[in-house]
Every structure is written in structure tokens, then in C-alpha cells.
Enzyme design. Structure first.
Site, mmCIF file in Angstrom:
data_model
loop_
_atom_site.group_PDB
_atom_site.id
_atom_site.type_symbol
_atom_site.label_atom_id
_atom_site.label_comp_id
_atom_site.label_asym_id
_atom_site.label_seq_id
_atom_site.Cartn_x
_atom_site.Cartn_y
_atom_site.Cartn_z
ATOM 1 N N ASP A 58 35.947 42.832 40.710
ATOM 2 C CA ASP A 58 37.334 42.165 40.789
ATOM 3 C C ASP A 58 37.487 41.153 39.629
ATOM 4 O O ASP A 58 36.507 40.331 39.357
ATOM 5 C CB ASP A 58 37.555 41.367 42.045
ATOM 6 C CG ASP A 58 38.858 40.746 42.268
ATOM 7 O OD1 ASP A 58 39.604 41.260 43.001
ATOM 8 O OD2 ASP A 58 39.301 39.781 41.527
ATOM 9 N N ASN A 110 47.721 35.586 33.814
ATOM 10 C CA ASN A 110 48.966 35.818 33.795
ATOM 11 C C ASN A 110 49.660 34.743 33.738
ATOM 12 O O ASN A 110 50.522 34.970 32.639
ATOM 13 C CB ASN A 110 49.165 36.622 35.249
ATOM 14 C CG ASN A 110 49.113 38.550 35.042
ATOM 15 O OD1 ASN A 110 49.195 38.938 34.172
ATOM 16 N ND2 ASN A 110 48.453 38.560 36.277
ATOM 17 N N HIS A 121 52.147 38.375 31.644
ATOM 18 C CA HIS A 121 51.721 39.511 32.238
ATOM 19 C C HIS A 121 51.221 40.731 31.297
ATOM 20 O O HIS A 121 50.595 41.284 31.518
ATOM 21 C CB HIS A 121 52.981 40.195 32.892
ATOM 22 C CG HIS A 121 52.747 40.769 34.281
ATOM 23 N ND1 HIS A 121 52.736 42.174 34.285
ATOM 24 C CD2 HIS A 121 52.291 40.373 35.321
ATOM 25 C CE1 HIS A 121 52.216 42.652 35.613
ATOM 26 N NE2 HIS A 121 52.075 41.453 36.094
ATOM 27 N N ASP A 163 47.884 42.983 31.274
ATOM 28 C CA ASP A 163 47.855 44.531 31.405
ATOM 29 C C ASP A 163 46.737 44.773 30.266
ATOM 30 O O ASP A 163 46.082 45.804 30.464
ATOM 31 C CB ASP A 163 49.176 44.935 31.133
ATOM 32 C CG ASP A 163 49.974 45.046 32.181
ATOM 33 O OD1 ASP A 163 49.562 44.611 33.440
ATOM 34 O OD2 ASP A 163 51.443 45.430 32.266
ATOM 35 N N GLU A 188 43.863 44.084 40.620
ATOM 36 C CA GLU A 188 42.797 44.020 39.402
ATOM 37 C C GLU A 188 41.492 44.077 40.027
ATOM 38 O O GLU A 188 40.706 43.217 39.830
ATOM 39 C CB GLU A 188 43.061 42.544 38.903
ATOM 40 C CG GLU A 188 43.666 41.460 40.002
ATOM 41 C CD GLU A 188 42.494 40.653 40.765
ATOM 42 O OE1 GLU A 188 42.547 41.127 42.193
ATOM 43 O OE2 GLU A 188 41.988 39.910 40.533
HETATM 44 P P1 GH3 Z 1 39.659 35.553 42.117
HETATM 45 O O1 GH3 Z 1 38.625 35.131 40.903
HETATM 46 O O2 GH3 Z 1 39.170 34.896 43.152
HETATM 47 O O3 GH3 Z 1 39.664 36.923 42.191
HETATM 48 O O4 GH3 Z 1 41.229 34.936 41.820
HETATM 49 P P2 GH3 Z 1 42.397 35.837 40.850
HETATM 50 O O5 GH3 Z 1 43.186 34.875 40.439
HETATM 51 O O6 GH3 Z 1 42.003 36.785 40.221
HETATM 52 O O7 GH3 Z 1 42.947 36.233 42.615
HETATM 53 P P3 GH3 Z 1 44.107 36.704 42.971
HETATM 54 O O8 GH3 Z 1 44.096 37.554 44.200
HETATM 55 O O9 GH3 Z 1 44.813 35.127 43.481
HETATM 56 O O10 GH3 Z 1 45.265 36.986 42.038
HETATM 57 C C1 GH3 Z 1 45.378 38.254 41.440
HETATM 58 C C2 GH3 Z 1 46.236 38.547 40.221
HETATM 59 O O11 GH3 Z 1 46.091 39.694 39.721
HETATM 60 C C3 GH3 Z 1 47.667 38.282 40.838
HETATM 61 C C4 GH3 Z 1 48.226 39.343 40.222
HETATM 62 O O12 GH3 Z 1 49.706 38.915 39.755
HETATM 63 C C5 GH3 Z 1 47.649 40.090 39.306
HETATM 64 N N1 GH3 Z 1 47.847 41.260 39.243
HETATM 65 C C6 GH3 Z 1 47.618 42.460 40.046
HETATM 66 N N2 GH3 Z 1 47.967 43.553 39.456
HETATM 67 C C7 GH3 Z 1 48.455 43.368 38.019
HETATM 68 C C8 GH3 Z 1 48.930 44.173 37.114
HETATM 69 O O13 GH3 Z 1 49.203 45.460 37.173
HETATM 70 N N3 GH3 Z 1 49.121 43.597 35.669
HETATM 71 C C9 GH3 Z 1 48.918 42.173 35.528
HETATM 72 N N4 GH3 Z 1 49.048 41.663 34.520
HETATM 73 N N5 GH3 Z 1 48.474 41.453 36.611
HETATM 74 C C10 GH3 Z 1 48.176 41.972 37.875
HETATM 75 MG MG MG Z 2 40.706 38.555 40.987
HETATM 76 MG MG MG Z 3 41.552 40.593 43.910
#
Ligand code: GH3
Ligand code: MG
Ligand code: MG
Ligand code: MG
Length: 312
Positions: free
Chosen positions: A191, A199, A204, A208, A234
Site C-alpha cells: 500500500d 494527491n 491527481h 496516477d 493504491e
Molecule cells: P496510508 O499511508 O495509511 O495508506 O495513507 P493513505 O493516504 O495512502 O491512505 P488513504 O486510504 O487515506 O488514501 C488513499 C488515497 O489513494 C485516497 C485516494 O484518493 C487515492 N487513490 C486511490 N485510487 C487512486 C487513483 O487511481 N489515482 C490517484 N491519483 N489516487 C488514487
Molecule cells: Mg495508502
Molecule cells: Mg489503502
């Protein structure tokens, strides 16, 4: 400012990896009650590099579809036990075969009869005797389309990695195989760290780019036999075949270190990104769901203890 050479070189090398696709021959199933006729068509297609399976007993059709997994079915129209129409109708009853191309191969030249035979969702009609080049072209075109469609269904569109559903299925399969072969397996849940901040701070699009870079480095570094999937936004799931937990740990930790050195940019800003990973293993855990839950728990610990680390 000047950028260090390494990340650029790395990026280019990774792009090359993405380009190269292993070509698998098209798989064609020929259903014809006359073996000599089937053999003749088979020869033409095989000479064009395709993999052909001949079936003279329509009763075995469903089992053959499941085992051989064809990209296209060439169907005779007139057979003693049933007609091509009946067989097509049967095939189309199954959702997984709804988009499987079916092409009739028949001596029927009556347009009206050809047309009504095609009413059951058949893609085309090739009349016998065939012109070899025409047969090859007609089959290749449709088989290729089937391949593209399949790729869309099993892969994630951003990264090209297996999507969630496919990853889960493949892991189940790999686990069953490991049990038969009495081999060990390692499951990795990975992760990205503080990705929401990435982001928020860089946009964003930059986010990506990070996802893409990670998926490329994963594909590049792991063996083709290993399974790499985008499990969630992610979050990635990886299955390493025939490895001890310790070897899996060393491999993923090296990946972690290398990934953390990739420099990303968004406009004038530059940044780095890290991931955390948790590893579980078979035969310590026996079921796919147990493996995933265990790896998730270890990942949670890696996050809690500061991120940018791999835990066993
Ligand atoms: P942690 O270290 O605890 O994992 O914190 P985190 O911020 O990575 O975890 P959180 O689950 O709060 O946030 C995940 C983020 O991933 C939020 C979401 O917008 C982003 N995300 C998910 N899919 C995509 C994608 O396809 N593209 C982009 N740019 N961001 C994405
Ligand atoms: Mg994360
Ligand atoms: Mg996650
Ligand atoms: Mg016949």
C-alpha cells in the site's frame, strides 16, 4: 536544475518492458463431423501459426470449451446429431461465452439459409471450399478482437495490471497448484504511504504517475510467473511462487528501497513516494482468504510502526 540520470534511465527501461508483449498463438476450435474436413482447415490455420483443436463429437463441446479456452469457434452447419445453429444457441446460453466469436464454415450457399443460421449470434459465414488466405484472415481478425476484449476484462485500465477480480481468481489457482506441487508461496499486500497527501499536494495526475511507476517496477522486477494485481486504488496484491518468506521479504524490501529513490515531479515541484508491505505465506496459512487477512494485518503493523517498511 539538472535531474540525476538514474530515474530517467529507469523510466525508459520500464517503458520498454511495458511494450514487449509475449505473443500467444490464437486458439481455434473446429467443430466438424467429418475429421478429414476439420483436418484440412486445421492445417491451413496451423500453418498460419495458430493452435487448433478439432472436435468431431458435438456432445463434448462444453467440456472442450472449458478445457481448450478457444479465441474463436469454427462451426460446421450440418452434422448428424445436431445443427450448427443448435450448438451456437447452446454456447450463447453461458455468460462467459457471450462474446466468444463463432464463425460458420459450411457448403451452404443459400443466402437466406446463411442469414437465418446467423440469427443465433454468430459472427460470420465462410463457405466451403475455403480460400486459405481468406480463412486465415477472417479467423485472425476475430480472434485478435477477442484477445483485446479479454485483456480489457481482466486488467486494470490505468496500470495494465490484473484487476481485483482477476487477481483473486489467479491467487486461488496458484494456491491450488502450490498444494499439488507441495511448494511454498508468499503473498504480499502493498500500500502506498500517505497517498492522499500526494494527491492533495501534487494533484491527481501526479498521483496516477506514481501508481504507473510502481506497477511498472513491479512488473519489471517480478518473474512472469508471479501474480501482480491492483487490488484497490493504491493497494497492490502480489503472489510470489515457490519462495520462502525470507526470500520474499528480501525481494520486496529491495523493491521498496528502489522505489523510494524514484523522483517524481509535478510542475516545478519534485517529490518522492514510498510504500509499506505485509507478507504472509503458505503453508503457514492454507486458504487464500487467510493469507490475505494475515498479510493485511502485517501491513497494518508496518504502517503503524512508521511506514516505508516491509514486514513479515
Ligand atoms: P496510508 O499511508 O495509511 O495508506 O495513507 P493513505 O493516504 O495512502 O491512505 P488513504 O486510504 O487515506 O488514501 C488513499 C488515497 O489513494 C485516497 C485516494 O484518493 C487515492 N487513490 C486511490 N485510487 C487512486 C487513483 O487511481 N489515482 C490517484 N491519483 N489516487 C488514487
Ligand atoms: Mg495508502
Ligand atoms: Mg489503502
Ligand atoms: Mg457436416
Amino acid at each position: 536544475f539538472t535531474k540525476p540520470a538514474r530515474p530517467l534511465e529507469l523510466a525508459t527501461a520500464l517503458d520498454e518492458v511495458m511494450e514487449e508483449e509475449v505473443f500467444e498463438p490464437y486458439r481455434i476450435l473446429i467443430v466438424d463431423d467429418e475429421p478429414e474436413v476439420a483436418q484440412y482447415h486445421s492445417l491451413i490455420l496451423e500453418e498460419a501459426g495458430m493452435l487448433v483443436h478439432e472436435l468431431s463429437q458435438p456432445a463434448n463441446l462444453l467440456a472442450t470449451l472449458q478445457e481448450f479456452r478457444p479465441d474463436l469457434v469454427l462451426l460446421d452447419v450440418y452434422m448428424p446429431d445436431c445443427t450448427g445453429q443448435e450448438l451456437s444457441a447452446l454456447i450463447r446460453q453461458f455468460p462467459e461465452y457471450l462474446s466468444l466469436p463463432i464463425v460458420y464454415l459450411s457448403s451452404e450457399t443459400d443466402r437466406q439459409k446463411q442469414f437465418s443460421a446467423m440469427q443465433v449470434g454468430v459472427e460470420g459465414f465462410i463457405t466451403k471450399p475455403v480460400i486459405p488466405e481468406e480463412l486465415v484472415a477472417a479467423v485472425a481478425l476475430r480472434a485478435e478482437r477477442m484477445r483485446s476484449l479479454r485483456a480489457l476484462m481482466v486488467r486494470d485500465s490505468l496500470t495494465g495490471l490484473y484487476n481485483h477480480t482477476t487477481t483473486t481468481e489467479l491467487i486461488e489457482g496458484a494456491l491450488a497448484q502450490a498444494k499439488r506441487k507441495q511448494e511454498s508461496l508468499a503473498m504480499v499486500m502493498l500500500d502506498l504511504d500517505s497517498f492522499k497527501e500526494v494527491n492533495d499536494n501534487y494533484g491527481h495526475v501526479a498521483g496516477d504517475q506514481v501508481l504507473l511507476a510502481l506497477s511498472r517496477i513491479l512488473r519489471h522486477r517480478l518473474r512472469t510467473n508471479d501474480i501482480v494485481g491492483r487490488y484497490g486504488g493504491e493497494e497492490f496484491a502480489i503472489l510470489l511462487k515457490d519462495v520462502t518468506p525470507q526470500v520474499a521479504f528480501e525481494l520486496v524490501d529491495q523493491l521498496r528501497e528502489d522505489f523510494s529513490k524514484i523522483r517524481f515531479s509535478s510542475g516545478q515541484q519534485e517529490f518522492y513516494c514510498t510504500f509499506s508491505a505485509g507478507i504472509s505465506s503458505f503453508p503457514f496459512y492454507l486458504r487464500a482468504e487467510e493469507l490475505r487477512i494475515a498479510a493485511d494485518k502485517v501491513l497494518y503493523r508496518a504502517k503503524k510502526e512508521g511506514r516505508n517498511q516491509v514486514k513479515l
